[in-house]
Design a protein around this motif. Sequence first.
Motif, PDB file in Angstrom:
ATOM      1  N   LEU A   1       0.340  19.947 -43.960  1.00 13.82           N
ATOM      2  CA  LEU A   1       1.296  21.082 -43.791  1.00 13.82           C
ATOM      3  C   LEU A   1       0.976  22.379 -44.535  1.00 13.82           C
ATOM      4  N   SER A   2       0.763  21.907 -45.808  1.00 12.10           N
ATOM      5  CA  SER A   2       0.993  23.191 -47.051  1.00 12.10           C
ATOM      6  C   SER A   2      -0.497  23.821 -47.228  1.00 12.10           C
ATOM      7  N   SER A   3      -1.637  22.902 -46.848  1.00 12.03           N
ATOM      8  CA  SER A   3      -2.940  23.396 -47.313  1.00 12.03           C
ATOM      9  C   SER A   3      -3.155  24.734 -46.767  1.00 12.03           C
ATOM     10  N   ARG A   4      -2.445  25.166 -45.778  1.00 14.03           N
ATOM     11  CA  ARG A   4      -2.753  26.563 -45.156  1.00 14.03           C
ATOM     12  C   ARG A   4      -2.419  27.693 -46.311  1.00 14.03           C
ATOM     13  N   LEU A   5      -1.624  27.361 -47.247  1.00 17.49           N
ATOM     14  CA  LEU A   5      -1.495  28.145 -47.928  1.00 17.49           C
ATOM     15  C   LEU A   5      -2.433  28.629 -48.948  1.00 17.49           C
ATOM     16  N   PHE A   6      -3.425  27.806 -48.851  1.00 23.56           N
ATOM     17  CA  PHE A   6      -4.535  27.925 -49.822  1.00 23.56           C
ATOM     18  C   PHE A   6      -6.159  28.099 -49.080  1.00 23.56           C
ATOM     19  N   LEU A   7      -5.989  27.510 -48.056  1.00 18.28           N
ATOM     20  CA  LEU A   7      -7.054  27.841 -47.242  1.00 18.28           C
ATOM     21  C   LEU A   7      -7.024  27.438 -45.720  1.00 18.28           C
ATOM     22  N   HIS A   8      -8.000  28.170 -44.750  1.00 19.31           N
ATOM     23  CA  HIS A   8      -7.660  27.904 -43.313  1.00 19.31           C
ATOM     24  C   HIS A   8      -7.792  26.754 -43.050  1.00 19.31           C
ATOM     25  N   PRO A   9      -7.175  26.105 -42.092  1.00 19.58           N
ATOM     26  CA  PRO A   9      -7.329  24.573 -41.527  1.00 19.58           C
ATOM     27  C   PRO A   9      -8.688  24.493 -40.911  1.00 19.58           C
ATOM     28  N   PHE A  10      -9.411  25.438 -40.455  1.00 18.24           N
ATOM     29  CA  PHE A  10     -10.840  25.166 -39.918  1.00 18.24           C
ATOM     30  C   PHE A  10     -11.560  24.828 -41.355  1.00 18.24           C
ATOM     31  N   GLU A  11     -11.470  25.815 -42.447  1.00 24.84           N
ATOM     32  CA  GLU A  11     -12.308  25.301 -43.608  1.00 24.84           C
ATOM     33  C   GLU A  11     -11.767  23.753 -43.983  1.00 24.84           C
ATOM     34  N   LEU A  12     -10.630  23.571 -43.830  1.00 22.93           N
ATOM     35  CA  LEU A  12     -10.335  22.163 -44.557  1.00 22.93           C
ATOM     36  C   LEU A  12     -10.868  20.796 -43.714  1.00 22.93           C
TER      37      LEU A  12
ATOM     38  N   GLU B   1       4.045  23.556 -38.628  1.00 27.70           N
ATOM     39  CA  GLU B   1       3.234  24.572 -39.496  1.00 27.70           C
ATOM     40  C   GLU B   1       3.695  26.092 -39.472  1.00 27.70           C
ATOM     41  N   GLU B   2       4.440  26.168 -38.368  1.00 25.97           N
ATOM     42  CA  GLU B   2       4.807  27.568 -38.092  1.00 25.97           C
ATOM     43  C   GLU B   2       5.686  28.120 -39.411  1.00 25.97           C
ATOM     44  N   PHE B   3       6.415  26.997 -40.085  1.00 24.90           N
ATOM     45  CA  PHE B   3       7.589  27.657 -41.203  1.00 24.90           C
ATOM     46  C   PHE B   3       6.455  27.792 -42.209  1.00 24.90           C
ATOM     47  N   ILE B   4       5.415  27.231 -42.405  1.00 27.91           N
ATOM     48  CA  ILE B   4       4.554  27.613 -43.547  1.00 27.91           C
ATOM     49  C   ILE B   4       3.707  28.845 -43.297  1.00 27.91           C
ATOM     50  N   GLN B   5       3.325  28.977 -42.084  1.00 31.60           N
ATOM     51  CA  GLN B   5       2.352  30.227 -41.635  1.00 31.60           C
ATOM     52  C   GLN B   5       3.056  31.372 -41.676  1.00 31.60           C
ATOM     53  N   THR B   6       4.552  31.371 -41.907  1.00 32.64           N
ATOM     54  CA  THR B   6       5.346  32.447 -41.748  1.00 32.64           C
ATOM     55  C   THR B   6       5.083  33.392 -43.035  1.00 32.64           C
ATOM     56  N   PHE B   7       4.685  32.414 -44.103  1.00 32.18           N
ATOM     57  CA  PHE B   7       4.223  33.261 -45.398  1.00 32.18           C
ATOM     58  C   PHE B   7       3.069  33.052 -45.809  1.00 32.18           C
ATOM     59  N   ALA B   8       2.056  32.210 -45.132  1.00 32.28           N
ATOM     60  CA  ALA B   8       1.036  31.971 -45.599  1.00 32.28           C
ATOM     61  C   ALA B   8       0.005  33.476 -45.641  1.00 32.28           C
ATOM     62  N   MET B   9      -1.394  33.208 -46.338  1.00 30.53           N
ATOM     63  CA  MET B   9      -1.850  34.124 -46.246  1.00 30.53           C
ATOM     64  C   MET B   9      -2.498  34.685 -45.017  1.00 30.53           C
ATOM     65  N   LYS B  10      -2.930  35.831 -44.786  1.00 26.69           N
ATOM     66  CA  LYS B  10      -3.363  36.499 -43.582  1.00 26.69           C
ATOM     67  C   LYS B  10      -4.783  35.862 -43.341  1.00 26.69           C
ATOM     68  N   ASP B  11      -4.829  35.438 -42.166  1.00 27.35           N
ATOM     69  CA  ASP B  11      -6.194  34.752 -41.660  1.00 27.35           C
ATOM     70  C   ASP B  11      -7.217  35.978 -41.778  1.00 27.35           C
ATOM     71  N   PRO B  12      -8.356  35.833 -42.293  1.00 30.07           N
ATOM     72  CA  PRO B  12      -9.313  36.809 -42.308  1.00 30.07           C
ATOM     73  C   PRO B  12      -9.775  37.059 -41.230  1.00 30.07           C
ATOM     74  N   LEU B  13      -9.783  36.005 -40.099  1.00 36.68           N
ATOM     75  CA  LEU B  13     -10.168  36.228 -38.564  1.00 36.68           C
ATOM     76  C   LEU B  13      -9.229  36.574 -37.892  1.00 36.68           C
ATOM     77  N   GLU B  14      -8.141  37.286 -38.147  1.00 38.61           N
ATOM     78  CA  GLU B  14      -6.970  37.360 -37.453  1.00 38.61           C
ATOM     79  C   GLU B  14      -7.508  38.071 -36.000  1.00 38.61           C
ATOM     80  N   ASN B  15      -8.381  38.691 -35.930  1.00 39.27           N
ATOM     81  CA  ASN B  15      -8.722  39.469 -34.499  1.00 39.27           C
ATOM     82  C   ASN B  15      -9.941  38.706 -33.962  1.00 39.27           C
TER      83      ASN B  15
END
Length: 585
Positions: A178-189, A337-351
């Motif tokens: 749930l909260s790892s996405r505050l520190f790294l992208h789920p794909f990287e994890l 995960e939407e609750f955490i991604q509301t304030f998680a770091m911006k995805d560098p590959l957002e586009n």
Amino acid sequence: MPPTTPYAGKFGSYSNNNNHPQPHSPYRNGGGPKPVKDSIYHDCYSPTENPYDIPQPQSSYRSSSVSSATAKEHHYHSSCLVSENPYSSPQPHSPRQHPTSCPGRTFRHSSSSSEPSCRSNSVTAKGRFYGHTITASYGEMCYHDNSLVSASLEALIQHLVPTVDYYPDRSYVFTFLLSSRLFLHPFELMTRVCHLCVEQQRSGDILLDKIRFREVAPKLVQLLTEWTETFPYDFRDERMMRCLKDMTHHVARGDEYSWRAMQQMTQRLIKRLSALGQYEEAVAALNTAAMERPASLKTKQASGQRSDVMSVCDDPFILAQQLTHIELDRLSFIGPEEFIQTFAMKDPLENHKGFFRKRKTSNLEAYVNWFNRLSYLVATEICMPVKKKHRARIIEFFIDVAQECFNIGNFNSLMAIITGMNMSPVARLKKTWSKVNTDKFEILEHQMDPSSNFSNYRTALRGATQRSEMAHSSQEKIVIPFFSLLIKDIYFLNEGCASRLSNGHINFEKLWELAKQVSEFLVWRQVICPFDRDRRILQYLVTTPVFSEDELHLASYESEGPENNMEKDSRRSLRSSLLHRENRS
């Protein structure tokens, strides 16, 4: 041995700690939500169709990766059944409430001290995974009162990786995913976890490596199953799907049964994502249909020709039931995960463009928009009638609907109705309100009073939750929280606690608390609405046009004229602005 989580031994997976009482399951009877009769969203539907005259989606917790007969023939006869519901036991609670112990990895040592204990595992892994070179150093993990309180990111990732004789506690899996996405992208994890799981089985002997991977494969499949079923929206990222496909091929080389389980898991995941896509398209179509504004306010004088809510449903209890249907339908599609991604770091590959690529919080935002729509619908229904007695009757009707929502446990619709009735275009209708008995409304306002951080509401919510836990009927299970306040609570929990400590460790106590709040939401969202659906009422609630804020103010002035020069100027300005807007359109 030091514990992994404060909930060790409670989830029945790879644990011999059975000395602690089992807490209540979020599924009450130990099972998942009741199965639905039909498939999820047979077809996309047009805006004129009722999107809620369909079955509830099956909970993402349900799984049937491997049959029990097949499991008995191979590795799955152990406590690591992939077909087992990974969250049939309770979601994590506060670590302060359950200071228990649990078995850790075999190389870990126990600590009897009540002071925080830290260990440094200077294990370093290097290797190649899908063409990428990865170097990881597994650092310290600190415990206090038998609870994991902090650790380096590398150590937490390592702690998630299953081995032949170890599988992480389920509450840890849920909390960290749930909260790892505050520190790294789920794909990287996912890439790092799969890499470590494969590399840890390498010994230099090809035959031995194959045997060892065959033994760990069922546990890897279980971990991926928990991931795909609890956080399926992570896999809208095509990189995640490619990684999952690569692991399926890797598993196929070592274990046929695990390969079959991976295939079934992937099929369920694709079905879930397909249902989500259809739901989002349907909501977008409904929003487009509802964007049509009511006719010009000149037709207000002939508003008797327009259907109002009481012409569609004059029973407050029935309308409250249909509102509950909409609430639970929309809640069921919000990913944790939407609750955490509301304030998680911006995805560098957002586009990054991909088949499964969507906005990360779209369903949460859609639910908030529904709250706003219901508030404006209530205000529109009150301001539209020409006659004062009709407006008073509509107000009294919505007060009764709000009361029924409170009785059901639908606090979100309750608050939306109260919000609509307190909007300034409605509140200024003094002549109308003088015809209304406001005793019940004042009681409801008191229940949702924002003072003392909504203490009255929180007391009522605890009561509804306790009723749900001891429910004897499906209706008693319903708990629909005031959603905006839930988001606010999670936001301030994140903002009020540091994610990293001064030594660089991740503050895992904070992650436990985030998981506790989100896991409560997961229990609430799994309830299947027991009420009969009324297609006509649902259609009206989600598609009938509503006034904008300016249109509401002008309708209010048309109902009861301006009382002072300021209101006169406001009416004149609104008329000019709306007329100009109509001419442009």
